[in-house]
Design an enzyme around this catalytic site. Sequence first.
Site, PDB file in Angstrom:
ATOM      1  N   HIS A 192       8.944 -10.087  -8.642  1.00 24.20           N
ATOM      2  CA  HIS A 192       8.095  -9.161  -7.876  1.00 24.20           C
ATOM      3  C   HIS A 192       6.610  -9.504  -7.963  1.00 24.20           C
ATOM      4  O   HIS A 192       5.908  -9.524  -6.941  1.00 24.20           O
ATOM      5  CB  HIS A 192       8.364  -7.734  -8.347  1.00 24.20           C
ATOM      6  CG  HIS A 192       7.515  -6.691  -7.694  1.00 24.20           C
ATOM      7  ND1 HIS A 192       7.563  -6.452  -6.340  1.00 24.20           N
ATOM      8  CD2 HIS A 192       6.595  -5.827  -8.198  1.00 24.20           C
ATOM      9  CE1 HIS A 192       6.709  -5.488  -6.036  1.00 24.20           C
ATOM     10  NE2 HIS A 192       6.105  -5.085  -7.148  1.00 24.20           N
TER      11      HIS A 192
ATOM     12  N   ASP B  46       3.105  -0.167 -15.421  1.00 23.73           N
ATOM     13  CA  ASP B  46       2.505  -0.491 -14.110  1.00 23.73           C
ATOM     14  C   ASP B  46       0.987  -0.352 -14.201  1.00 23.73           C
ATOM     15  O   ASP B  46       0.452   0.110 -15.207  1.00 23.73           O
ATOM     16  CB  ASP B  46       3.085   0.430 -13.029  1.00 23.73           C
ATOM     17  CG  ASP B  46       3.045  -0.237 -11.656  1.00 23.73           C
ATOM     18  OD1 ASP B  46       2.422  -1.310 -11.522  1.00 23.73           O
ATOM     19  OD2 ASP B  46       3.629   0.333 -10.709  1.00 23.73           O
TER      20      ASP B  46
HETATM   21 FE1  N7H Z   1       4.782  -3.515  -7.312  1.00 23.96          FE
HETATM   22  N1  N7H Z   1       7.975  -2.238 -10.696  1.00 23.96           N
HETATM   23  O1  N7H Z   1       8.155  -1.275 -11.304  1.00 23.96           O
HETATM   24  O2  N7H Z   1       8.676  -3.175 -10.940  1.00 23.96           O
HETATM   25  N2  N7H Z   1       4.822  -3.658  -9.349  1.00 23.96           N
HETATM   26  N3  N7H Z   1       6.266  -2.135  -7.357  1.00 23.96           N
HETATM   27  N4  N7H Z   1       4.599  -3.224  -5.285  1.00 23.96           N
HETATM   28  N5  N7H Z   1       3.186  -4.736  -7.252  1.00 23.96           N
HETATM   29  C1  N7H Z   1       3.956  -4.382 -10.116  1.00 23.96           C
HETATM   30  O3  N7H Z   1       1.020  -6.074 -12.759  1.00 23.96           O
HETATM   31  C2  N7H Z   1       6.996  -1.737  -8.460  1.00 23.96           C
HETATM   32  C3  N7H Z   1       5.323  -2.368  -4.517  1.00 23.96           C
HETATM   33  C4  N7H Z   1       2.485  -5.149  -6.122  1.00 23.96           C
HETATM   34  O4  N7H Z   1      -1.574  -8.602  -9.440  1.00 23.96           O
HETATM   35  C5  N7H Z   1       4.327  -4.284 -11.485  1.00 23.96           C
HETATM   36  O5  N7H Z   1       0.175  -4.062 -12.615  1.00 23.96           O
HETATM   37  C6  N7H Z   1       7.896  -0.682  -8.060  1.00 23.96           C
HETATM   38  C7  N7H Z   1       4.980  -2.528  -3.129  1.00 23.96           C
HETATM   39  C8  N7H Z   1       1.350  -5.960  -6.506  1.00 23.96           C
HETATM   40  O6  N7H Z   1      -0.024  -9.731 -10.471  1.00 23.96           O
HETATM   41  C9  N7H Z   1       5.439  -3.489 -11.548  1.00 23.96           C
HETATM   42  C10 N7H Z   1       7.676  -0.459  -6.715  1.00 23.96           C
HETATM   43  C11 N7H Z   1       4.018  -3.519  -3.081  1.00 23.96           C
HETATM   44  C12 N7H Z   1       1.384  -6.048  -7.885  1.00 23.96           C
HETATM   45  C13 N7H Z   1       5.770  -3.095 -10.185  1.00 23.96           C
HETATM   46  C14 N7H Z   1       6.665  -1.378  -6.291  1.00 23.96           C
HETATM   47  C15 N7H Z   1       3.778  -3.923  -4.451  1.00 23.96           C
HETATM   48  C16 N7H Z   1       2.534  -5.270  -8.323  1.00 23.96           C
HETATM   49  C17 N7H Z   1       3.642  -4.978 -12.676  1.00 23.96           C
HETATM   50  C18 N7H Z   1       8.290   0.524  -5.788  1.00 23.96           C
HETATM   51  C19 N7H Z   1       3.303  -4.102  -1.894  1.00 23.96           C
HETATM   52  C20 N7H Z   1       0.377  -6.754  -8.771  1.00 23.96           C
HETATM   53  C21 N7H Z   1       2.441  -4.206 -13.134  1.00 23.96           C
HETATM   54  C22 N7H Z   1       8.995   1.569  -6.147  1.00 23.96           C
HETATM   55  C23 N7H Z   1       3.887  -4.419  -0.768  1.00 23.96           C
HETATM   56  C24 N7H Z   1       0.652  -8.223  -8.828  1.00 23.96           C
HETATM   57  C25 N7H Z   1       1.111  -4.844 -12.821  1.00 23.96           C
HETATM   58  C26 N7H Z   1      -0.399  -8.916  -9.651  1.00 23.96           C
HETATM   59  C27 N7H Z   1       2.875  -5.122  -9.660  1.00 23.96           C
HETATM   60  C28 N7H Z   1       6.890  -2.347  -9.759  1.00 23.96           C
HETATM   61  C29 N7H Z   1       6.233  -1.466  -5.008  1.00 23.96           C
HETATM   62  C30 N7H Z   1       2.815  -4.860  -4.826  1.00 23.96           C
HETATM   63  C31 N7H Z   1       6.129  -3.118 -12.851  1.00 23.96           C
HETATM   64  C32 N7H Z   1       8.908   0.048  -8.903  1.00 23.96           C
HETATM   65  C33 N7H Z   1       5.579  -1.755  -1.956  1.00 23.96           C
HETATM   66  C34 N7H Z   1       0.322  -6.567  -5.569  1.00 23.96           C
END
Ligand code: N7H
Length: 485
Positions: A342, A207
């Site tokens: 996601h 992440d």
């Molecule tokens: Fe997410 N995951 O583990 O799968 N998220 N996220 N997220 N997320 C991202 O690109 C995760 C949550 C965003 O710029 C990655 O840095 C988990 C909420 C945004 O391309 C992974 C949870 C919200 C991005 C995860 C969670 C977001 C992003 C890839 C909760 C907003 C960047 C790593 C437990 C409403 C998108 C990366 C971009 C990336 C995960 C929550 C938003 C692995 C486990 C609640 C904006």
Amino acid sequence: MSQQPIPLPAPTDLDLNNIQGDILSGLPKKTQTYFFFQITDVTLFRSQLVKFIPLVKTVAGVLKDRKAIEDHKKKGDKTLITMVGVNIAFSHKGFVAMGIDDANLTSTEPNFELGQRQDAKNLGDKGTGDIPNFVPEWEPAFLQDIHAVILISGDSHRTVDKKLQEIKEIFGLAPSGNKPSIKEVTTIVGDVRPGKESGHEHFGFLDGISNPSVIGFDTSPIPGPKQVPAGVLVTGHDGDVGPTRPDWAVDGSYLTFRYLFQNVPEFNQFLKENPVPLPGLTPEEGSELLGARLVGRWKSGAPIDLTPFNDDPELADDPQRVNNFRFQAEATFAKMCPFASHIRKTLPRADLEDPPLNISIQKNRIARRGVQFGPELTKEEKQSGKTAHGRGLLFACYSTSIKNGFAFLQETWANNANFPPGGASTGIAPGLDPLIGQGNRMITGTDPNDPSSTLPLPEFIVPRGGEYFFSPSLKGLTETLAAAA
Ligand code: N7H
């Protein structure tokens, strides 16, 4: 026609000594404590706040800390340097309790004014009743009013606990003789995962790869989405779409906190039971591919838009490539990256920004600063496929608008089965964000050879609390919040 070089915008004039450190740089952390509280004696709190403010780490302070970490690593020293960083943020209820007029912060931000406990209904969290009497299925602590949160990050529990004790003494919660001005609501401790899982969230995915890089602040951004003007993250600057800010509300940012539990054994079990049926893949490889197609990245962090069928750790390690993609268009529908994965749901890149839509998504960017909580999986949990111990993500993000930022991403993108619109002409709805989407949970496009096949999804992430805060500048803290008695 020859291409003209794109002129770089002029650097933004940011006062790094006035902005709290977590907003632009992320407080360095191996562990982080969130201390949520109510203010019980306003006059006393304001006078005690004067003693607390010198503990607050600014962006300039974080940059210094990061330099010290870098120098320490360069010496080949693998030990951690003792380090601590403190920030503070207030909810609307907190400002009201303090008698601070925060109309400037609420006038264009209904989510902030409502508070997250009621807004949870709009976000899709489960619960009973209607706004303003909605009762989400949250941890009891988060059903209470929360006025403020103090974040303490550091290298170890020892350092952080010591700082928390010092802070409690300032506000009269420890045996110092000071009269208490606050009441603890709850304290939550998050920890970066151990060993090679460091930097990975509990499902196992790396992440913190993609965060907005800020014009005039991030001077050597890695290739990827367009840089954002500072006002997307810091109030009162170019790109802040809110009202003209009074002095005290300049150089701040809204902080969204979400207490998100992750059903990790169930997630793993689901992948195991639903491998992508591509010829030539073992069931294990098919399961890994499904995970990657739900997230949009492999566990290593490599984006599936660039490497759709095999993980590529070298690509993941290459800063020039790891975030340098735009999402393939409709012609390759669902072959590369499912529309609802996601990272495509939460930052749809070319899906909105390119023709025919040409929609700017700069104002929807958020700076994510989360940390994991809870233990590693036990042997029993791995065997049974059932969660026995609470774990997940202390999700935290900053932006100058919750309405355009976190709430928009959750409500208008993640919870909307028809978003992003790229596949519309095929008549196949992308489905919900497979991780955070709330509602009729299903996704299409996980099977590259059968993009219309629908996969129903159990709940992998359960929201159990949260609040919206505003993280003021040092000047705001000193001159308005602490001084105005
Ligand atoms: Fe997410 N995951 O583990 O799968 N998220 N996220 N997220 N997320 C991202 O690109 C995760 C949550 C965003 O710029 C990655 O840095 C988990 C909420 C945004 O391309 C992974 C949870 C919200 C991005 C995860 C969670 C977001 C992003 C890839 C909760 C907003 C960047 C790593 C437990 C409403 C998108 C990366 C971009 C990336 C995960 C929550 C938003 C692995 C486990 C609640 C904006």
